[in-house]
Write an enzyme that holds these catalytic residues in place. Structure first.
Site, PDB file in Angstrom:
ATOM      1  N   CYS A 189       2.929   6.457  -1.641  1.00  0.00           N
ATOM      2  CA  CYS A 189       2.271   5.275  -1.067  1.00  0.00           C
ATOM      3  C   CYS A 189       2.916   4.068  -1.738  1.00  0.00           C
ATOM      4  CB  CYS A 189       0.773   5.311  -1.377  1.00  0.00           C
ATOM      5  SG  CYS A 189      -0.072   6.736  -0.688  1.00  0.00           S
TER       6      CYS A 189
ATOM      7  N   CYS B 273      -6.648   1.455  -8.335  1.00  0.00           N
ATOM      8  CA  CYS B 273      -7.165   0.258  -9.031  1.00  0.00           C
ATOM      9  C   CYS B 273      -8.640   0.137  -8.675  1.00  0.00           C
ATOM     10  CB  CYS B 273      -6.350  -0.991  -8.714  1.00  0.00           C
ATOM     11  SG  CYS B 273      -6.072  -1.284  -6.980  1.00  0.00           S
TER      12      CYS B 273
END
Ligand code: SAM
Length: 384
Positions: free
Chosen positions: A111, A287
């Site tokens: 990704c 995150c």
């Protein structure tokens, strides 16, 4: 002269791109005249107005520097020509924890856009492989718009010799048994997530709200949260991967529905990565501050059939590269226990192996999570 939390506590992080320069050269040129401060905390004690030209050399990640938050490097030649990259400390953890080596074979970034971790992987392999043929880094990015940012950053970092961008391709559609994927030895997975760890975002409000006009969640956008794509942030608002039924009147339902959809998708990616026959190590990162996207995904992956069949296990703290072994904030045992089945996997060991970063602390990072997996079938595990 106390730091202003949430602003002063988040320094400007700078990664030296070792494909184009090195730490010594940057300290002599771009940062000539800067005063080196031993401890980050000490640097953060100066008020922004009196901070001046201060620099701190990070103790965990090689070639990483911290400067006072107000420092603007966007016009420096080193930034403009790709010798330095503005990248948050936590965002440097996955590539460093993976630390691919030449003999591991090819590397895959599942990704990839905008590409900070791809160029970091490239720099690590470049440093490793000066004398040898450097392996390839296959960088998947299914969103063509975001992939163009990836291509720009790869060029700017001079990583184009190592990186093969798979523009518009879905990692989940790659067949691990086919060439060239059957030669991939290391994978970095940094999938779309809630973004709740990003500095400046409120975790409890980090929900994509449905527009009145569309029922397609892929097109959902929060006006408030719509942000510009910059190399430093990890945009996620447009990355909702699955159809999510959201009850607009219940914010907690929205959050929990979104977390369920995201974590289902994240686990799917991780299990797909477990199928690569030559893979020795994988990192998984987000995150996000939520256990659902972090420890829960790790525990479910470890308990999967494919993990058992292929001998995938967590890369224990003592096996990690020096800077990651020394990082104190680890995963949450309670979160691992939420998923654990009796006696199967040591939750304490998994939690200790997981790495967390918290936002708004004296460490100066965004909220982040990373864990590494090692395949027991392939025994060669790097410990430095
Ligand atoms: N690793 C990037 C960096 O450090 O710059 C940030 C990655 S961002 C969190 C997630 C990215 O993965 C998005 O650009 C999204 O379009 C892409 N993505 C999500 N699912 C994907 C899939 N199945 N295949 C390929 N790319 C995917």
């Amino acid at each position: 002269n106390q730091p202003r939390l949430g602003h002063w506590s988040h320094p400007r992080w700078v990664r030296v791109n070792t494909i184009k320069s090195d730490l010594d050269e940057q300290l002599r040129t771009t940062f000539a005249g800067y005063k080196t401060i031993e401890s980050l905390e000490e640097m953060l004690r100066y008020s922004p107005s009196s901070a001046g030209k201060l620099i701190h050399i990070d103790k965990h990640v090689p070639n990483l520097l911290a400067l006072p938050p107000a420092t603007n490097l966007s016009k420096t030649p080193a930034y403009l020509n790709g010798q330095i990259i503005l990248q948050d400390k936590a965002s440097c953890f996955p590539a460093y924890l993976l630390s691919p080596e030449v003999e591991d074979g090819d590397c895959l970034d599942a990704c990839a856009a905008p590409g900070n971790k791809t160029t970091h992987l490239s720099a690590i392999l470049h440093d490793e492989g000066r004398a040898a043929a450097t392996p390839k880094i296959y960088a998947f990015e299914r969103d063509k718009g975001r992939a163009s940012t990836l291509l720009t950053l790869v060029q700017k970092a001079a990583a184009q010799d190592h990186v093969i961008a798979k523009v518009g391709l879905n990692f989940l559609n790659s067949d691990p048994t086919k060439t060239p994927w059957d030669g991939v030895g290391t994978l970095l997975l940094d999938p779309s997530c809630s973004g709740s760890g990003i500095v400046g975002r409120d975790a409890t409000l980090d929900v994509v709200l449905p527009s009145k006009k569309t029922s397609n969640p892929l097109k959902l956008q929060s006006k408030k949260r719509k942000r510009k794509l910059t190399p430093e942030t990890t945009p996620t608002v447009n990355d909702v991967p699955e159809e999510i039924p959201i009850d607009e009147d219940k914010p907690s339902d929205q959050l929990s529905a979104r977390l369920t959809a995201l974590s289902t998708f994240q686990l799917k990616l991780l299990l797909h990565a477990f199928h690569f026959p030559k893979a020795r190590r994988i990192t998984y990162s987000t995150c996000s501050i939520y256990a659902e996207e972090n420890e829960h995904v790790v525990m479910k992956a470890l308990g999967s059939t494919i993990a058992y069949e292929r001998g995938w296990r967590i890369l224990r703290r003592e096996e990690q590269v020096t800077g990651m072994k020394g990082w104190k904030i680890r995963g949450k045992v309670d979160a691992c226990m939420d998923i654990a089945k009796d006696g199967e996997i040591s939750t304490a060991e998994v939690a200790e192996a997981c790495i967390r970063c918290e936002k708004g602390t004296k460490e100066g990072t965004q909220g982040f999570f990373v864990a590494a997996f090692a395949s027991q079938v392939n025994k060669s595990i790097r410990t430095e």
